[in-house]
Design a protein around this motif. Structure first.
Motif, PDB file in Angstrom:
ATOM      1  N   GLU A  88       0.841  -1.184   0.000  1.00 26.34           N
ATOM      2  CA  GLU A  88       0.000   0.000   0.000  1.00 26.34           C
ATOM      3  C   GLU A  88       0.886   1.247   0.000  1.00 26.34           C
ATOM      4  OE1 GLU A  88      -2.998   2.244   3.036  1.00 26.34           O
ATOM      5  OE2 GLU A  88      -3.009   0.067   3.027  1.00 26.34           O
ATOM      6  N   LEU A  89       0.590   2.186  -0.891  1.00 25.26           N
ATOM      7  CA  LEU A  89       1.328   3.446  -0.937  1.00 25.26           C
ATOM      8  C   LEU A  89       0.765   4.402   0.105  1.00 25.26           C
ATOM      9  CD1 LEU A  89       1.593   4.140  -4.767  1.00 25.26           C
ATOM     10  CD2 LEU A  89       3.387   3.351  -3.248  1.00 25.26           C
ATOM     11  N   THR A  90       1.643   4.970   0.911  1.00 31.64           N
ATOM     12  CA  THR A  90       1.198   5.954   1.898  1.00 31.64           C
ATOM     13  C   THR A  90       1.445   7.378   1.424  1.00 31.64           C
ATOM     14  OG1 THR A  90       3.318   5.813   3.037  1.00 31.64           O
ATOM     15  CG2 THR A  90       1.550   4.383   3.829  1.00 31.64           C
ATOM     16  N   LYS A  91       2.326   7.536   0.457  1.00 36.15           N
ATOM     17  CA  LYS A  91       2.572   8.834  -0.160  1.00 36.15           C
ATOM     18  C   LYS A  91       3.280   8.611  -1.478  1.00 36.15           C
ATOM     19  CE  LYS A  91       6.757   9.556   2.530  1.00 36.15           C
ATOM     20  NZ  LYS A  91       7.446  10.406   3.474  1.00 36.15           N
ATOM     21  N   GLY A  92       3.240   9.596  -2.331  1.00 34.14           N
ATOM     22  CA  GLY A  92       3.911   9.486  -3.620  1.00 34.14           C
ATOM     23  C   GLY A  92       2.973   9.027  -4.712  1.00 34.14           C
ATOM     24  N   VAL A  93       3.534   8.868  -5.888  1.00 33.97           N
ATOM     25  CA  VAL A  93       2.799   8.443  -7.071  1.00 33.97           C
ATOM     26  C   VAL A  93       3.564   7.286  -7.685  1.00 33.97           C
ATOM     27  CG1 VAL A  93       1.985   9.191  -9.352  1.00 33.97           C
ATOM     28  CG2 VAL A  93       2.022  10.801  -7.462  1.00 33.97           C
ATOM     29  N   PRO A  94       2.883   6.232  -8.106  1.00 31.89           N
ATOM     30  CA  PRO A  94       3.599   5.126  -8.742  1.00 31.89           C
ATOM     31  C   PRO A  94       4.353   5.595  -9.980  1.00 31.89           C
ATOM     32  CG  PRO A  94       1.312   4.525  -8.287  1.00 31.89           C
ATOM     33  CD  PRO A  94       1.449   5.989  -8.011  1.00 31.89           C
ATOM     34  N   GLN A  95       5.579   5.129 -10.130  1.00 29.52           N
ATOM     35  CA  GLN A  95       6.382   5.512 -11.287  1.00 29.52           C
ATOM     36  C   GLN A  95       5.701   5.031 -12.550  1.00 29.52           C
ATOM     37  OE1 GLN A  95      10.452   4.340 -11.057  1.00 29.52           O
ATOM     38  NE2 GLN A  95      11.049   5.533 -12.814  1.00 29.52           N
ATOM     39  N   GLY A  96       5.658   5.878 -13.564  1.00 31.85           N
ATOM     40  CA  GLY A  96       5.014   5.536 -14.816  1.00 31.85           C
ATOM     41  C   GLY A  96       3.555   5.957 -14.870  1.00 31.85           C
ATOM     42  N   SER A  97       3.044   6.460 -13.774  1.00 25.99           N
ATOM     43  CA  SER A  97       1.660   6.924 -13.718  1.00 25.99           C
ATOM     44  C   SER A  97       1.491   8.124 -14.633  1.00 25.99           C
ATOM     45  CB  SER A  97       1.318   7.309 -12.275  1.00 25.99           C
ATOM     46  OG  SER A  97       0.193   8.136 -12.237  1.00 25.99           O
ATOM     47  N   SER A  98       0.305   8.285 -15.213  1.00 20.40           N
ATOM     48  CA  SER A  98       0.058   9.439 -16.087  1.00 20.40           C
ATOM     49  C   SER A  98       0.029  10.747 -15.296  1.00 20.40           C
ATOM     50  CB  SER A  98      -1.256   9.252 -16.846  1.00 20.40           C
ATOM     51  OG  SER A  98      -2.325   9.118 -15.934  1.00 20.40           O
ATOM     52  N   LEU A  99      -0.198  10.674 -13.996  1.00 22.69           N
ATOM     53  CA  LEU A  99      -0.199  11.875 -13.154  1.00 22.69           C
ATOM     54  C   LEU A  99       1.197  12.268 -12.693  1.00 22.69           C
ATOM     55  CD1 LEU A  99      -3.282  11.326 -10.825  1.00 22.69           C
ATOM     56  CD2 LEU A  99      -3.028  12.985 -12.669  1.00 22.69           C
ATOM     57  N   GLU A 100       2.153  11.370 -12.840  1.00 24.89           N
ATOM     58  CA  GLU A 100       3.502  11.615 -12.311  1.00 24.89           C
ATOM     59  C   GLU A 100       4.106  12.938 -12.777  1.00 24.89           C
ATOM     60  OE1 GLU A 100       7.734   9.252 -11.882  1.00 24.89           O
ATOM     61  OE2 GLU A 100       6.367   8.677 -13.465  1.00 24.89           O
ATOM     62  N   PRO A 101       4.165  13.227 -14.086  1.00 24.85           N
ATOM     63  CA  PRO A 101       4.803  14.491 -14.512  1.00 24.85           C
ATOM     64  C   PRO A 101       4.087  15.734 -13.980  1.00 24.85           C
ATOM     65  CG  PRO A 101       4.495  13.023 -16.377  1.00 24.85           C
ATOM     66  CD  PRO A 101       3.765  12.415 -15.230  1.00 24.85           C
ATOM     67  N   LEU A 102       2.779  15.716 -13.984  1.00 22.65           N
ATOM     68  CA  LEU A 102       2.023  16.870 -13.511  1.00 22.65           C
ATOM     69  C   LEU A 102       2.231  17.095 -12.019  1.00 22.65           C
ATOM     70  CD1 LEU A 102      -0.089  19.111 -13.835  1.00 22.65           C
ATOM     71  CD2 LEU A 102      -1.841  17.370 -13.421  1.00 22.65           C
ATOM     72  N   LEU A 103       2.119  16.042 -11.234  1.00 20.10           N
ATOM     73  CA  LEU A 103       2.283  16.180  -9.790  1.00 20.10           C
ATOM     74  C   LEU A 103       3.708  16.567  -9.426  1.00 20.10           C
ATOM     75  CD1 LEU A 103       0.070  13.239  -8.524  1.00 20.10           C
ATOM     76  CD2 LEU A 103      -0.445  15.676  -8.500  1.00 20.10           C
ATOM     77  N   PHE A 104       4.693  16.023 -10.144  1.00 19.19           N
ATOM     78  CA  PHE A 104       6.081  16.396  -9.882  1.00 19.19           C
ATOM     79  C   PHE A 104       6.285  17.879 -10.169  1.00 19.19           C
ATOM     80  CE2 PHE A 104      10.504  17.065 -11.033  1.00 19.19           C
ATOM     81  CZ  PHE A 104      11.128  16.559  -9.915  1.00 19.19           C
ATOM     82  N   ALA A 105       5.754  18.344 -11.298  1.00 18.85           N
ATOM     83  CA  ALA A 105       5.907  19.763 -11.661  1.00 18.85           C
ATOM     84  C   ALA A 105       5.257  20.659 -10.611  1.00 18.85           C
ATOM     85  CB  ALA A 105       5.294  20.019 -13.036  1.00 18.85           C
ATOM     86  N   LEU A 106       4.086  20.289 -10.144  1.00 20.52           N
ATOM     87  CA  LEU A 106       3.425  21.078  -9.104  1.00 20.52           C
ATOM     88  C   LEU A 106       4.224  21.066  -7.811  1.00 20.52           C
ATOM     89  CD1 LEU A 106      -0.286  20.004  -9.657  1.00 20.52           C
ATOM     90  CD2 LEU A 106       0.741  22.221 -10.187  1.00 20.52           C
ATOM     91  N   TYR A 107       4.822  19.925  -7.526  1.00 18.96           N
ATOM     92  CA  TYR A 107       5.567  19.767  -6.277  1.00 18.96           C
ATOM     93  C   TYR A 107       6.828  20.612  -6.250  1.00 18.96           C
ATOM     94  CZ  TYR A 107       5.739  16.845  -2.100  1.00 18.96           C
ATOM     95  OH  TYR A 107       5.684  16.395  -0.827  1.00 18.96           O
ATOM     96  N   VAL A 108       7.560  20.662  -7.351  1.00 21.89           N
ATOM     97  CA  VAL A 108       8.853  21.365  -7.356  1.00 21.89           C
ATOM     98  C   VAL A 108       8.753  22.811  -7.833  1.00 21.89           C
ATOM     99  CG1 VAL A 108      10.166  19.239  -7.660  1.00 21.89           C
ATOM    100  CG2 VAL A 108       9.553  20.574  -9.658  1.00 21.89           C
ATOM    101  N   ASN A 109       7.564  23.270  -8.170  1.00 27.67           N
ATOM    102  CA  ASN A 109       7.404  24.623  -8.686  1.00 27.67           C
ATOM    103  C   ASN A 109       7.891  25.703  -7.727  1.00 27.67           C
ATOM    104  OD1 ASN A 109       6.644  24.965 -11.290  1.00 27.67           O
ATOM    105  ND2 ASN A 109       4.548  25.542 -10.846  1.00 27.67           N
ATOM    106  N   GLY A 110       7.911  25.449  -6.435  1.00 23.68           N
ATOM    107  CA  GLY A 110       8.344  26.445  -5.473  1.00 23.68           C
ATOM    108  C   GLY A 110       9.848  26.592  -5.344  1.00 23.68           C
TER     109      GLY A 110
END
Length: 84
Positions: free
Chosen positions: A3-25
């Motif tokens: 069970e994932l408690t945080k993060g996004v599975p690698q290869g997920s279609s949401l991965e690039p978007l969520l990563f970009a939102l996460y590091v934008n600051g």
């Protein structure tokens, strides 16, 4: 199955978007001229004085480290400094 408690599975279609939102600051967290591309980040900075440059780099790296800890992101410190 784990069970994932945080993060996004690698290869997920949401991965690039969520990563970009996460590091934008990151660009606003320090005086580095941050360059973000996909999952890679470059933190260039320059100065005409080597002693001042060393102080500036250390100060700004502390800010980046604080930001990354707050954001729960890890940095690869072996790749952090590349001097030309």
């Amino acid at each position: 199955m784990l069970e994932l408690t945080k993060g996004v599975p690698q290869g997920s279609s949401l991965e690039p978007l969520l990563f970009a939102l996460y590091v934008n600051g990151l660009p606003t967290a320090s005086a580095f001229n941050s360059s973000l591309f996909a999952d890679d980040t470059v933190l260039p900075i320059s100065s005409g004085n080597c002693i001042e440059l060393k102080k500036l780099i250390n100060t700004e790296l502390q800010k980046v480290d604080e930001w990354s800890r707050f954001s729960k992101l890890s940095l690869n410190y072996l790749k952090l400094l590349t001097c030309l």
